[in-house]
Every structure is written in C-alpha cells, then in structure tokens.
Motif scaffolding. Structure first.
Motif, short mmCIF file in Angstrom:
data_model
loop_
_atom_site.label_atom_id
_atom_site.label_comp_id
_atom_site.label_asym_id
_atom_site.label_seq_id
_atom_site.Cartn_x
_atom_site.Cartn_y
_atom_site.Cartn_z
N UNK A 92 -6.90 32.41 17.45
CA UNK A 92 -7.65 31.48 16.60
C UNK A 92 -6.84 31.12 15.35
N UNK A 93 -6.30 32.13 14.69
CA UNK A 93 -5.49 31.88 13.50
C UNK A 93 -4.25 31.07 13.80
N UNK A 94 -3.65 31.34 14.96
CA UNK A 94 -2.46 30.59 15.37
C UNK A 94 -2.79 29.12 15.55
N UNK A 95 -3.93 28.83 16.16
CA UNK A 95 -4.33 27.43 16.35
C UNK A 95 -4.55 26.74 15.00
N UNK A 96 -5.21 27.42 14.06
CA UNK A 96 -5.43 26.86 12.73
C UNK A 96 -4.09 26.64 12.02
N UNK A 97 -3.21 27.62 12.12
CA UNK A 97 -1.91 27.55 11.46
C UNK A 97 -1.07 26.39 12.01
N UNK A 98 -1.08 26.23 13.33
CA UNK A 98 -0.31 25.15 13.95
C UNK A 98 -0.89 23.78 13.61
N UNK A 99 -2.22 23.70 13.49
CA UNK A 99 -2.85 22.43 13.07
C UNK A 99 -2.39 22.06 11.67
N UNK A 100 -2.33 23.06 10.78
CA UNK A 100 -1.86 22.81 9.41
C UNK A 100 -0.38 22.44 9.42
N UNK A 101 0.39 23.12 10.24
CA UNK A 101 1.83 22.83 10.34
C UNK A 101 2.03 21.36 10.75
N UNK A 102 1.28 20.91 11.72
CA UNK A 102 1.39 19.53 12.19
C UNK A 102 0.93 18.56 11.11
N UNK A 103 -0.20 18.85 10.48
CA UNK A 103 -0.78 17.98 9.46
C UNK A 103 0.17 17.81 8.26
N UNK A 104 0.80 18.92 7.87
CA UNK A 104 1.67 18.88 6.70
C UNK A 104 3.14 18.71 7.07
N UNK A 105 3.37 18.26 8.28
CA UNK A 105 4.72 17.93 8.76
C UNK A 105 5.69 19.10 8.67
N UNK A 106 5.27 20.21 9.29
CA UNK A 106 6.12 21.39 9.46
C UNK A 106 6.52 22.09 8.17
N UNK A 107 5.76 21.94 7.11
CA UNK A 107 6.06 22.68 5.88
C UNK A 107 5.70 24.15 6.11
N UNK A 108 6.64 25.02 5.86
CA UNK A 108 6.36 26.47 5.83
C UNK A 108 6.67 26.92 4.42
N UNK A 109 5.72 27.51 3.78
CA UNK A 109 5.86 27.85 2.37
C UNK A 109 6.98 28.83 2.12
N UNK A 110 7.92 28.42 1.29
CA UNK A 110 8.93 29.36 0.80
C UNK A 110 8.44 30.01 -0.48
#
Length: 195
Positions: free
Chosen positions: A19-37
C-alpha cells in the motif's frame, strides 16, 4: 526504487508495504521523480503502519530530515507536497480498497500470539502474499481516492540546542526540556515529580 527496495528495508512483503509503495510511486509520478535529498519533498502520514517504510525508501521522506510528518489519526492517508508550492497530492485508502479476507483475519490473532500451527502459518503467509500482490497490481483509482488539494506547508525542521537533564544526565532537545527550580529536566525525569 522498486518494491524489492521497500521489502529489503521493511524486512518482508506485506499488504501494508504494498500500500505504501503504491502511494509512494503515485507521488513519484506526480512530482516527476523527485526523491528528497533534503526537505524539498514532504509527506504527511496519518498512521504508523508498514506503509510508511515504503514512503521513506521511495520518496526519501524521513523523520531525521524533518520531511516525514506523522499525525496520529489511524488513517491510511498520505499527503505529499513540494516545499514552496501550496498544491499537494492527497491519497486516501478507499473503504473497499483493501478487501478483508475472513480466513486471513481469523488466522492473524493466532500468528500474533504464537499459537498457529505450521499449516496455519503457511496458509497465512500465502494469503498475506496474495493480498500484497493484489494491492500492487490493482488500478490505483480502485485503491485510493486521489485529489490535489491546497495546503499550508509546515515550517522546515528546526534544529534545537541540546540540554543536559539535571537528574539523569542525558541530553535532550531544548524544545522538550522542562525547567524546575532553575534546572533543566527531560520529560521522563520531570514526570517523576508529578507536579
């Protein structure tokens, strides 16, 4: 990041990590692959379940960086936003998003208390993995209510001075210190005095 990365961090595959992975990937797609540094991407989670581990791995939102904010509402709600933007992505688990499995529900207490037979353990693991894969493969819109909302971002994480407790000698964040008779006390030591 893939589901295997989340599983490695969490320790096992389960419906929560899926479930968390699906939410995380949705956010990744929405924010164009931003991973917080640092703190540029923020996630507000409303539960402390397995799902949050996937968000830490995939999105780089962590308590240590101050960009993972926990609200103890007991709800599978995940709100992501970029600092400097008042638009956020909010994902809410639909009431029928993760369907209950009666057999799995009956086995769970036995697993938790350690009274399950070997056959029951195998069956539970099988049902658990089936549900995990179901969550990973179902359409996102069936799993979550997804909306873009406006949000007032919380302040960036503050780094506080470390103070030493007058009783136990341990360091604590200045914001959590209590003062009594001119001395600093950590919360556990202060609570002993029951003022």
């Amino acid at each position: 990041m893939e589901i295997e990365d989340a599983i490695k961090f969490h320790g096992h595959l389960c419906p929560g990590i899926s479930l968390g992975f699906r939410a995380a990937k949705a956010a990744e797609k929405h924010f164009k692959n931003i991973r917080a540094e640092d703190e540029e991407l923020v996630c507000i989670v409303e539960n402390k379940s397995c799902s949050v581990d996937a968000i830490q791995v995939v999105n780089g939102c962590t308590f240590g960086k101050g960009n993972l904010i926990y609200r103890d509402f007991g709800k599978h709600v995940y709100t992501f936003f970029n600092r400097g933007d008042d638009k956020a992505l909010r994902l809410v688990l639909k009431p029928d998003g993760m369907k209950n499995d009666e057999e799995q529900q009956k086995l769970f207490p036995k697993i938790r208390e350690g009274s399950a037979t070997e056959e029951e353990k195998k069956r539970f693991k099988q049902k658990h993995e089936e549900k995990s894969h179901e969550v990973l493969n179902m359409p996102l819109e069936e799993l979550f209510k997804i909306e873009e909302i406006e949000i007032k971002p919380p302040e960036k994480a503050v780094i506080f001075q470390t103070l030493i407790c007058s009783e136990c000698g341990e360091g604590m964040m200045e914001s959590r210190a209590r003062v009594m008779n001119g001395n600093y006390y950590c919360l556990p030591c202060f609570e002993k005095y029951d003022i």
